[in-house]
Design an enzyme around this catalytic site. Structure first.
Site, short mmCIF file in Angstrom:
data_model
loop_
_atom_site.label_atom_id
_atom_site.label_comp_id
_atom_site.label_asym_id
_atom_site.label_seq_id
_atom_site.Cartn_x
_atom_site.Cartn_y
_atom_site.Cartn_z
N ASP A 4 0.86 -1.19 0.00
CA ASP A 4 0.00 0.00 0.00
C ASP A 4 0.90 1.24 0.00
O ASP A 4 1.80 1.37 0.83
CB ASP A 4 -0.90 -0.02 1.24
CG ASP A 4 -1.93 1.09 1.22
OD1 ASP A 4 -3.13 0.79 1.07
OD2 ASP A 4 -1.54 2.27 1.35
N ASP A 104 -3.89 2.54 -5.21
CA ASP A 104 -2.61 2.54 -4.48
C ASP A 104 -2.30 1.27 -3.71
O ASP A 104 -1.49 1.30 -2.80
CB ASP A 104 -2.51 3.78 -3.58
CG ASP A 104 -3.11 3.54 -2.22
OD1 ASP A 104 -4.10 2.80 -2.12
OD2 ASP A 104 -2.56 4.09 -1.25
N GLU A 105 -2.95 0.16 -4.06
CA GLU A 105 -2.56 -1.07 -3.37
C GLU A 105 -2.71 -2.30 -4.24
O GLU A 105 -3.44 -2.28 -5.24
CB GLU A 105 -3.32 -1.22 -2.05
CG GLU A 105 -4.81 -1.16 -2.17
CD GLU A 105 -5.45 -0.99 -0.80
OE1 GLU A 105 -5.67 -2.01 -0.14
OE2 GLU A 105 -5.72 0.17 -0.40
N1 DCP Z 1 -8.61 8.72 -0.89
C1 DCP Z 1 -9.61 9.67 -1.02
N2 DCP Z 1 -10.60 9.77 -0.07
C2 DCP Z 1 -10.61 8.94 1.00
C3 DCP Z 1 -9.61 7.97 1.14
C4 DCP Z 1 -8.61 7.89 0.17
O1 DCP Z 1 -9.61 10.44 -2.00
N3 DCP Z 1 -11.59 9.04 1.91
C5 DCP Z 1 -7.54 8.66 -1.91
C6 DCP Z 1 -6.38 9.53 -1.49
C7 DCP Z 1 -5.33 8.57 -1.03
C8 DCP Z 1 -5.64 7.32 -1.85
O2 DCP Z 1 -7.05 7.34 -2.07
O3 DCP Z 1 -4.01 9.06 -1.25
C9 DCP Z 1 -5.24 6.04 -1.14
O4 DCP Z 1 -5.98 5.89 0.06
P1 DCP Z 1 -5.36 5.32 1.39
O5 DCP Z 1 -6.49 5.00 2.30
O6 DCP Z 1 -4.40 4.22 1.08
O7 DCP Z 1 -4.62 6.57 2.06
P2 DCP Z 1 -3.22 7.23 1.76
O8 DCP Z 1 -2.44 6.49 0.73
O9 DCP Z 1 -3.42 8.68 1.47
O10 DCP Z 1 -2.51 7.17 3.17
P3 DCP Z 1 -1.83 5.92 3.92
O11 DCP Z 1 -0.40 6.30 4.08
O12 DCP Z 1 -2.54 5.83 5.22
O13 DCP Z 1 -2.03 4.70 3.07
CA CA Z 2 -2.14 4.25 0.86
CA CA Z 3 -4.90 2.15 0.06
#
Ligand code: DCP
Ligand code: CA
Ligand code: CA
Length: 359
Positions: A4, A104-105
């Protein structure tokens, strides 16, 4: 394995503009009603320390970050999709079977290449992390476990830039203290109902009777929780449904109807969809261009080929010709965004993948 990417959208933005590194970075989805209406899409870990997180109103994030040098940016999905595509290509190389989940995963089955040896599997993860940092300057968190469920739970353990391994012999100890909220699919509501049953860890959850779980949560969630509490999951890692189209759209640096100014972007997009086609071992029968004008009208032009193709140059050339004819037929349009879409997809079966072989 489950990989991820860390604070993905915000990390992409830090790479585009390194001067914002070290400051709170908030990626926003503006609703365009009033200046600051909208929600936070994600933010970097510096912003998270102030309580900012995905889903909260932008106005709230501004208050939480008042007095800091916080950077608020508009979401740029095209950029993140391009970075994501390139990272997925890297990840796929390390897997016997590969399953992308969202932007992203991904899950990687590495059993075969690790000769079924958990210690060998564990050595692959740092190689993957290094290559992604080297090529894309993006950190990710990887979980390694005996199945998808445990790998996913583990990847969330030491974010950002984490690497967490749950060996088969450690599963029970690991789950004993794991908060139920860490089980995928357990949100606030399920967590609350479990706490009323005096359950706060997976270990405690595993002591509940399956009939109690099914009575409380219904058959499907109840059964899932019963198995998850024990770290059981036998879902194979597999490519998702075969896609039925590949498309990509981009925004021009400035609105124009000059073909020479449009072609570099168009070529880029054509290349990118052609690569996806090759990656999926597919061919397309139709090529379509999409043009969005400065007044946001959407036009499209398509061509059906005599026989399916997966040839980059062919796709590029056809897109150019479609664009040329479109501009000739529409003397007044000025283009703002342009896209390429491939449809009529078919599998190329056992055919040798020449273009990839030659690259
Ligand atoms: N995303 C979004 N709205 C949300 C959750 C996520 O637009 N409520 C988008 C932005 C994130 C991407 O999806 O960058 C991936 O979600 P993740 O939950 O994996 O969160 P992040 O990658 O941002 O953070 P982490 O480091 O916790 O994985
Ligand atoms: Ca992420
Ligand atoms: Ca994710």
């Amino acid at each position: 394995m489950h990989a991820d990417l860390d604070y993905f959208y915000a990390q992409c933005e830090e790479n585009v503009n390194p001067t914002i590194r070290g400051k709170p970075v908030v990626v926003c989805v503006y609703s365009e009603r009033t200046e600051d209406s909208g929600v936070v899409s994600t933010c970097n870990y510096i912003a998270r320390r102030s309580g900012v997180k995905a889903g909260i109103p932008i106005v709230r994030a501004r208050k939480l970050l008042a007095g800091t040098e916080a950077i608020f940016l508009r979401i740029n999905k095209e950029l993140y999709e391009q970075v994501s595509d390139r990272i997925m290509t890297i990840l796929r190389k390390y897997a016997d079977a590969f399953e992308r989940v969202g932007i992203d995963e991904a899950y990687l089955d590495v059993s075969r290449r690790a000769n079924g040896d958990f210690n060998q599997a564990v050595r692959i993860a740092p190689q993957i992390k290094r290559e992604i940092v080297r090529c894309e300057h993006i950190t990710c968190s990887i979980g390694v476990g005996p199945n998808k469920l445990l790998a996913k739970i583990a990847s969330d353990e030491n974010k950002p830039d984490g690497l967490t391994i749950v060996k088969p012999e450690d599963v029970n100890t690991y789950l004993a203290k794991l908060p139920v909220s860490r089980i995928p699919g357990v949100g606030k509501k399920v967590e609350e109902r479990l706490s009323r049953l005096r359950v706060s860890t997976a270990g405690e959850l595993s002591r509940l009777d399956s009939t109690v779980l099914i009575r409380t949560f219904g058959k499907s969630l109840g059964n899932y929780l019963y198995q998850a509490a024990r770290g059981e999951d036998d879902e194979p890692v597999q490519e998702g449904e075969k896609p039925n189209q590949f498309s990509r759209i981009g925004t021009l640096k400035s609105n124009t109807r000059e073909i020479a100014q449009i072609i570099p972007l168009l070529d880029n997009l054509a290349n990118s969809v052609a690569i996806r086609l090759v990656e999926h071992n597919m061919a397309c029968k139709s090529i379509c261009i999409i043009a969005i004008t400065d007044s946001l009208k959407i036009h499209s032009r398509s061509r059906t080929l005599e026989s399916p193709t997966f040839d980059e140059n062919n796709i590029k050339q056809s897109s150019r010709e479609l664009l040329e004819r479109f501009l000739q037929s529409m003397p007044d349009v000025v283009i703002r965004r342009i896209g390429v879409k491939l449809t009529g997809l078919s599998s190329r079966g056992g055919q040798i993948d020449l273009s990839r072989f030659l690259r």
